[in-house]
Write an enzyme that holds these catalytic residues in place. Structure first.
Site, PDB file in Angstrom:
ATOM      1  N   HIS A   1      22.212  34.099  29.858  1.00 36.29           N
ATOM      2  CA  HIS A   1      21.074  32.811  30.790  1.00 36.29           C
ATOM      3  C   HIS A   1      20.728  32.000  30.000  1.00 36.29           C
ATOM      4  O   HIS A   1      20.437  32.219  28.903  1.00 36.29           O
ATOM      5  CB  HIS A   1      19.844  34.076  30.991  1.00 36.29           C
ATOM      6  CG  HIS A   1      18.666  33.139  31.411  1.00 36.29           C
ATOM      7  ND1 HIS A   1      19.416  32.480  33.040  1.00 36.29           N
ATOM      8  CD2 HIS A   1      17.738  32.377  31.729  1.00 36.29           C
ATOM      9  CE1 HIS A   1      17.699  32.139  33.415  1.00 36.29           C
ATOM     10  NE2 HIS A   1      17.339  31.433  31.926  1.00 36.29           N
TER      11      HIS A   1
ATOM     12  N   ASP B   1       8.815  35.944  42.600  1.00 37.18           N
ATOM     13  CA  ASP B   1       9.194  35.109  41.210  1.00 37.18           C
ATOM     14  C   ASP B   1       9.335  33.232  42.655  1.00 37.18           C
ATOM     15  O   ASP B   1       8.847  32.737  41.597  1.00 37.18           O
ATOM     16  CB  ASP B   1       9.907  35.168  40.347  1.00 37.18           C
ATOM     17  CG  ASP B   1      10.905  33.783  40.144  1.00 37.18           C
ATOM     18  OD1 ASP B   1       9.682  33.580  39.088  1.00 37.18           O
ATOM     19  OD2 ASP B   1      11.528  33.298  39.660  1.00 37.18           O
TER      20      ASP B   1
ATOM     21  N   ARG C   1       2.979  27.479  40.994  1.00 36.57           N
ATOM     22  CA  ARG C   1       2.610  27.158  39.460  1.00 36.57           C
ATOM     23  C   ARG C   1       3.680  25.274  39.425  1.00 36.57           C
ATOM     24  O   ARG C   1       2.290  24.798  38.909  1.00 36.57           O
ATOM     25  CB  ARG C   1       4.057  27.485  38.591  1.00 36.57           C
ATOM     26  CG  ARG C   1       2.998  29.278  38.513  1.00 36.57           C
ATOM     27  CD  ARG C   1       4.592  30.211  37.641  1.00 36.57           C
ATOM     28  NE  ARG C   1       4.128  29.800  36.654  1.00 36.57           N
ATOM     29  CZ  ARG C   1       5.931  29.910  35.534  1.00 36.57           C
ATOM     30  NH1 ARG C   1       6.853  30.635  36.783  1.00 36.57           N
ATOM     31  NH2 ARG C   1       6.569  29.309  35.217  1.00 36.57           N
TER      32      ARG C   1
ATOM     33  N   SER D   1       9.100  34.785  34.495  1.00 28.37           N
ATOM     34  CA  SER D   1       9.278  34.366  35.561  1.00 28.37           C
ATOM     35  C   SER D   1      11.366  34.660  35.770  1.00 28.37           C
ATOM     36  O   SER D   1      12.159  35.443  36.497  1.00 28.37           O
ATOM     37  CB  SER D   1       9.473  32.813  35.892  1.00 28.37           C
ATOM     38  OG  SER D   1       9.927  32.508  36.516  1.00 28.37           O
TER      39      SER D   1
ATOM     40  N   LYS E   1      13.751  38.380  37.508  1.00 31.09           N
ATOM     41  CA  LYS E   1      15.484  37.733  37.346  1.00 31.09           C
ATOM     42  C   LYS E   1      16.602  38.423  36.796  1.00 31.09           C
ATOM     43  O   LYS E   1      17.641  38.941  37.726  1.00 31.09           O
ATOM     44  CB  LYS E   1      16.404  36.561  37.695  1.00 31.09           C
ATOM     45  CG  LYS E   1      14.914  35.705  39.003  1.00 31.09           C
ATOM     46  CD  LYS E   1      15.424  34.019  38.744  1.00 31.09           C
ATOM     47  CE  LYS E   1      14.277  33.154  37.773  1.00 31.09           C
ATOM     48  NZ  LYS E   1      13.552  31.962  37.668  1.00 31.09           N
TER      49      LYS E   1
HETATM   50  N1  URA Z   1      13.593  29.052  34.484  1.00 33.95           N
HETATM   51  C1  URA Z   1      12.758  29.901  35.627  1.00 33.95           C
HETATM   52  O1  URA Z   1      13.512  30.251  36.057  1.00 33.95           O
HETATM   53  N2  URA Z   1      11.707  30.306  34.940  1.00 33.95           N
HETATM   54  C2  URA Z   1      10.603  29.763  35.078  1.00 33.95           C
HETATM   55  O2  URA Z   1       9.606  29.772  35.155  1.00 33.95           O
HETATM   56  C3  URA Z   1      11.447  28.205  33.884  1.00 33.95           C
HETATM   57  C4  URA Z   1      12.684  28.320  33.792  1.00 33.95           C
END
Ligand code: URA
Length: 429
Positions: free
Chosen positions: A82, A161, A168, A183, A187
Site C-alpha cells: 500500500h 471507513d 472527516r 482508515s 482496509k
Molecule cells: N488514505 C486513506 O485510505 N485514508 C485516509 O484517511 C487517508 C489516506
C-alpha cells in the site's frame, strides 16, 4: 452508554476503552449514532489524538464492519502493498508482477486517485476491457492461476471507513495520524493478506509533508499490523519530486512498463525495495537472494510477461505492453521551455498532480487517460534558457493553454541546487 459521554471524554483528552470504541462503530453502522455526533467525536480525536490501544481497537472494529477476504483456498503466503499516495507513484503496476513472477501470491485492492494523487484503478483503465470489479471467487481464482490480481474494493469492504472518511472530509478532520492509520489499516486488515508492506510518502507531493509526520504514521500502522498478527513493514520515501517522469494514466503506465523492461530510475529503486520487503517477509527469500531474483526476473522478461498475464486474466487488452506504438497518444502536446539558465530547485509536485487531474477531466466525469504532464527534468537538473523541461499532454489546445502557466510556475529554476535528502529514508519493521 451514550455517545455524548464519549465525545466529552475525548474532549477532555481521556482515552476511550475497547467497549466504548465498539459502541461507537456499532452505532455508526446501525445509524443510531447521528452524523453530527460522529463528526464531533472525530474532531475531538483529530485534536486530542488517540493512543496506540485506542487506534488499534478502532482499526479492528472498522475492519470488521464489513467483509474480510478469505484466502483459505489459496495455497502459500498472500502479500499486499500500500502506498499512502504520491505523484507519478506507479509502484503497484511494477511490484505486483515482479513479486508474482517470483512465485509469491499478491492480492491487491486499489482505489482511484485522491486529491492530487493518482490511483492504480484509474491507470488500469488504460488496458481496454480490464475488469476491476471481480467477485471474491474470481479474485481468488486469478490469484491461484496467475499469481496476482488487482481489483477495486468490494461493496461491503470496511464500510465504517467509507462513512467516517466522508465525514472527516466534510468537517476538516482528515489530517489526524490515528484516523489516517485506522482508515488505511482497517482496509488492509479487511484485505487480509498475511504480509503487508507500506510505502509511506513524505514531502511536497504527499499527504504527510514532513519526514517526522510520515515516520509517526508509519510506526503507528506497523504496530497496528503486528498487533493484528500480520507481518508488516513500512518504507519512508521522499516525494519532494514526482517519482516517475510522467503524471497521468498513460504516461505512468509507460513509466511502469519501462521499469519492468529494465530502466533504472527513482521509480525502479522504490519499487524494487518494496518487492524486496515483500519477498523477505513472505519467507520465500532472504535479502540477498531477493535482490538478485528481482533483477533476474526483470532481465529475463518474466516480470513484464506476468503483467500481461494479470491484465489478460482481468479481460484487459495487453497489446500496448509489447507494442508501444499502439498506446493512445494525447490529441495536443504543448512543450514547456525553461525561461532561464540554472538548476531545477523545486518541483511543486502537489500542484502538478492537481494540474494532471484537471487535464484528464476526472472531475468532469469523462476521463482522458492520455492527458497529463511529462517531465524532462528532475530536482537539480542543470538547464539552459530554452531547454524543454516539460510537455503538457492535453485533449485540446485550449486545455493545454489553460494550465501552461501553472506548469511553468511549478518548475522553479534557481541559481543554486536544492539540498536533497535520500530517496528511501528509513525502513520501519
Ligand atoms: N488514505 C486513506 O485510505 N485514508 C485516509 O484517511 C487517508 C489516506
Amino acid at each position: 452508554m451514550r455517545v455524548y459521554d464519549l465525545i466529552l471524554k475525548k474532549k477532555n483528552k481521556k482515552a476511550l476503552t475497547t467497549e466504548e470504541i465498539g459502541f461507537f462503530i456499532d452505532g455508526v453502522m446501525s445509524g443510531k449514532i447521528k452524523n453530527y455526533e460522529t463528526s464531533a467525536l472525530l474532531m475531538a480525536i483529530a485534536i486530542n489524538d488517540m493512543n496506540i490501544e485506542e487506534t488499534f481497537d478502532l482499526t479492528l472494529k472498522m475492519a470488521h464492519s464489513g467483509d474480510i477476504v478469505n484466502f483459505d483456498k489459496v495455497s502459500g503466503t498472500v502479500v499486499d502493498k500500500h502506498s499512502t499516495g504520491g505523484v507519478s507513484d506507479t509502484t503497484t503496476l511494477i511490484v505486483v508482477p515482479i513479486v508474482a513472477s517470483l512465485g509469491v501470491k499478491v492480492a491487491k485492492m486499489s482505489g482511484g486517485g485522491l486529491g492530487f494523487t493518482g490511483g492504480t484503478a484509474d491507470k488500469l483503465q488504460v488496458f481496454k476491457g480490464y475488469d476491476l470489479n471481480l467477485t471474491e471467487e474470481q479474485f481468488i481464482n486469478n490469484i491461484n492461476t496467475v499469481g496476482a490480481s488487482i481489483i477495486t474494493q468490494t461493496k461491503n469492504f470496511a464500510p465504517a471507513d467509507k462513512i467516517l472518511y466522508e465525514l472527516r472530509n466534510l468537517t476538516a478532520s482528515v489530517e489526524s495520524i490515528p484516523l489516517i492509520a485506522a482508515s488505511i489499516m482497517s482496509k488492509k486488515l479487511a484485505s487480509n493478506a498475511s504480509v503487508i508492506v507500506l510505502d509511506v510518502k513524505f514531502g511536497e507531493g504527499a499527504f504527510m509533508k514532513t519526514l517526522a509526520q510520515a515516520s509517526t504514521l508509519a510506526k503507528t500502522m506497523v504496530e497496528i499490523g503486528k498487533r493484528a498478527g500480520k507481518k508488516v513493514s513500512a518504507i519512508l520515501t521522499d516525494m519532494n519530486e514526482p517519482l516517475g517522469s510522467g503524471i497521468g494514466s498513460i504516461l505512468e503506465v509507460r513509466n511502469a512498463i519501462n521499469v519492468l523492461s529494465g530502466k533504472k530510475n527513482n521509480l525502479a529503486t522504490v519499487s524494487k525495495r518494496l518487492c524486496e520487503e515483500l519477498l523477505v517477509l513472505s519467507g520465500a527469500f532472504d535479502s540477498k537472494t531477493a535482490k538478485k531474483a528481482i533483477n533476474d526476473t526483470i532481465t529475463s522478461g518474466n516480470a513484464l510477461i506476468k503483467l500481461q498475464e494479470i491484465i489478460r486474466a482481468h479481460g484487459g487488452d495487453d497489446q500496448i505492453i509489447a507494442r508501444a506504438e499502439l498506446m493512445p497518444k494525447a490529441k495536443f502536446i504543448k512543450p514547456i521551455y525553461s525561461a532561464k539558465e540554472g538548476f531545477v530547485n523545486q518541483i511543486k509536485s502537489e500542484e502538478l498532480g492537481y494540474v494532471a487531474g484537471q487535464l484528464s477531466g476526472k472531475k468532469m466525469g469523462k476521463i482522458d487517460h492520455t492527458a497529463g504532464i511529462k517531465l524532462f527534468v528532475k530536482l537539480n537538473t542543470k538547464v539552459k534558457k530554452g531547454d524543454k523541461i516539460a510537455e503538457i499532454n492535453a485533449s485540446s489546445e485550449k486545455d493545454a493553454e489553460n494550465v501552461a502557466a501553472r506548469v511553468e510556475d511549478a518548475l522553479v529554476i534557481k541559481n543554486n541546487k536544492k539540498n536533497k535528502g535520500k530517496l528511501i529514508q528509513a525502513i520501519i519493521r
